[in-house]
Design an enzyme around this catalytic site. Structure first.
Site, PDB file in Angstrom:
ATOM      1  N   HIS A 143     -21.583  67.329 112.178  1.00 12.67           N
ATOM      2  CA  HIS A 143     -21.266  65.987 111.714  1.00 12.67           C
ATOM      3  C   HIS A 143     -22.612  65.230 111.260  1.00 12.67           C
ATOM      4  O   HIS A 143     -22.460  64.017 110.849  1.00 12.67           O
ATOM      5  CB  HIS A 143     -20.415  65.344 112.758  1.00 12.67           C
ATOM      6  N   ASP A 188     -14.942  75.422 112.349  1.00 13.42           N
ATOM      7  CA  ASP A 188     -14.890  74.181 113.308  1.00 13.42           C
ATOM      8  C   ASP A 188     -13.463  73.603 112.835  1.00 13.42           C
ATOM      9  O   ASP A 188     -13.275  73.525 111.605  1.00 13.42           O
ATOM     10  CB  ASP A 188     -15.996  73.340 113.658  1.00 13.42           C
ATOM     11  N   HIS A 213     -12.890  70.716 112.616  1.00 15.63           N
ATOM     12  CA  HIS A 213     -13.190  69.290 111.968  1.00 15.63           C
ATOM     13  C   HIS A 213     -14.099  69.648 110.738  1.00 15.63           C
ATOM     14  O   HIS A 213     -15.231  70.503 110.906  1.00 15.63           O
ATOM     15  CB  HIS A 213     -14.007  68.277 112.911  1.00 15.63           C
ATOM     16  N   ASP A 216     -12.629  74.943 118.262  1.00 18.34           N
ATOM     17  CA  ASP A 216     -11.535  73.664 118.554  1.00 18.34           C
ATOM     18  C   ASP A 216     -10.225  74.066 117.749  1.00 18.34           C
ATOM     19  O   ASP A 216      -9.301  72.897 117.842  1.00 18.34           O
ATOM     20  CB  ASP A 216     -12.122  72.270 118.405  1.00 18.34           C
TER      21      ASP A 216
END
Length: 311
Positions: free
Chosen positions: A125, A162, A164, A246
């Site tokens: 991120h 991931d 996200h 995740d």
């Protein structure tokens, strides 16, 4: 040759506030899972300290200087509601960078088949000048740019599974037509980016969103239809993987329904691609995963699958 596992206890020095999902115990569970007998052949090494020169491959010097300047000698400095710096953060983050670079060196020099970096904080991120989403430096993007510059590669592909969207990695690599970045992720979900229409100036960005409750069977179909063909078309010299776990059904921060066997399948298929396209050269870097038991089990399943010869 075997698989290289890189980690370092400095990761434990990055201590988020109590109740924060990105906690020290994440690596405790990963390390414990990888002590099982089936992992006795892993080559284990400490992640070295990275350098400002490495980080500057992806982040401007003014950003590096700002992070170093605000890093506290005591207490906590909040970058945003999710991302903080404490006295141990810089050492952990720099070892994440150094570990990613060492993994590339070891794979490119033919010393190992592939490598897995188990460090925290995660990195996907972190944008050019913004720490966010638990992340400080873009480890995978730095590794890609390092491989291009220092090993003379023509093309590098990054796959980010991931849950996200890897907005930071996308921001760091989208201007380089030698890097293919593919992110699969839940949508809508933090950070609110990752639409299929985001393709980058060179059409080297591929975003593959999944709706809430998507199961592993649909993920597999989508990867076979969209992700793997695009990688084969790109013909990379090295495959990098942002390995976030995740998307597991038990994870508290998202709503996908993948299981350990789905991460094992991803590992096997990505390793097969690496063997077909780039002499097996593959480096995986830990990103998310916040249910501790699911994280340990999923990392173990993934690493077990890349240690095996693809069928």
């Amino acid at each position: 040759m075997a698989t290289l596992l890189l980690t370092h206890k400095d990761a434990d020095g990055h201590q988020n506030p109590d109740g924060h999902p990105e906690q020290v115990a994440r690596l405790d569970y990963v390390r414990q899972a990888l002590e099982a007998p089936e992992f006795k052949d892993l080559i284990r090494a400490d992640a070295p300290m990275g350098t400002d020169e490495m980080i500057a491959l992806a982040h401007p010097e003014r950003y590096i200087d700002r992070i170093k300047r605000v890093a506290p000698s005591e207490g906590l400095v909040a970058i945003d509601g999710d991302t903080s710096l404490v006295p141990g953060t810089l050492a952990a983050a720099y070892r994440g960078v150094g570990g990613a670079v060492m993994a590339v060196d070891q794979v490119m020099e033919g010393k190992v088949n592939d490598a897995f970096l188990a460090m925290r904080p995660p990195g996907h991120h972190a944008e050019k000048e913004t720490a966010m989403g638990f992340c400080i430096f873009g480890n995978v993007a730095i590794a890609a740019k390092y491989a291009l510059r220092h090993h003379g590669l023509g093309r590098v592909a990054i796959v980010d599974f991931d849950v996200h969207h890897g907005n930071g990695t996308e921001d760091l690599v989208k201007s380089d037509d030698r890097i293919l970045f593919i992110s699969s992720h839940q949508m809508p979900l933090y950070p609110g980016t990752g639409y299929p229409s985001e393709i980058g100036p060179h059409r080297t960005i591929v975003n593959v969103p999944f709706g809430a409750s998507t199961k592993g069977v649909y993920m597999r179909e989508t990867y076979e239809a969209v992700v793997f063909p695009r990688i084969r078309e790109f013909k990379p010299d090295l495959l990098l993987v942002s390995a976030g776990f995740d998307a597991h059904a038990a994870d508290p921060l998202a709503n996908l329904m993948w299981l350990e066997e789905d991460f094992a399948w991803l590992g096997r298929e990505l390793k097969t691609l690496a063997k077909d396209l780039c002499d097996g050269r593959m480096v995986s870097v830990l990103e998310g995963g916040y249910n501790l038991e699911a994280l340990g089990a999923s990392v173990a399943s993934y690493i077990s699958s890349i240690m095996d010869e693809p069928k």
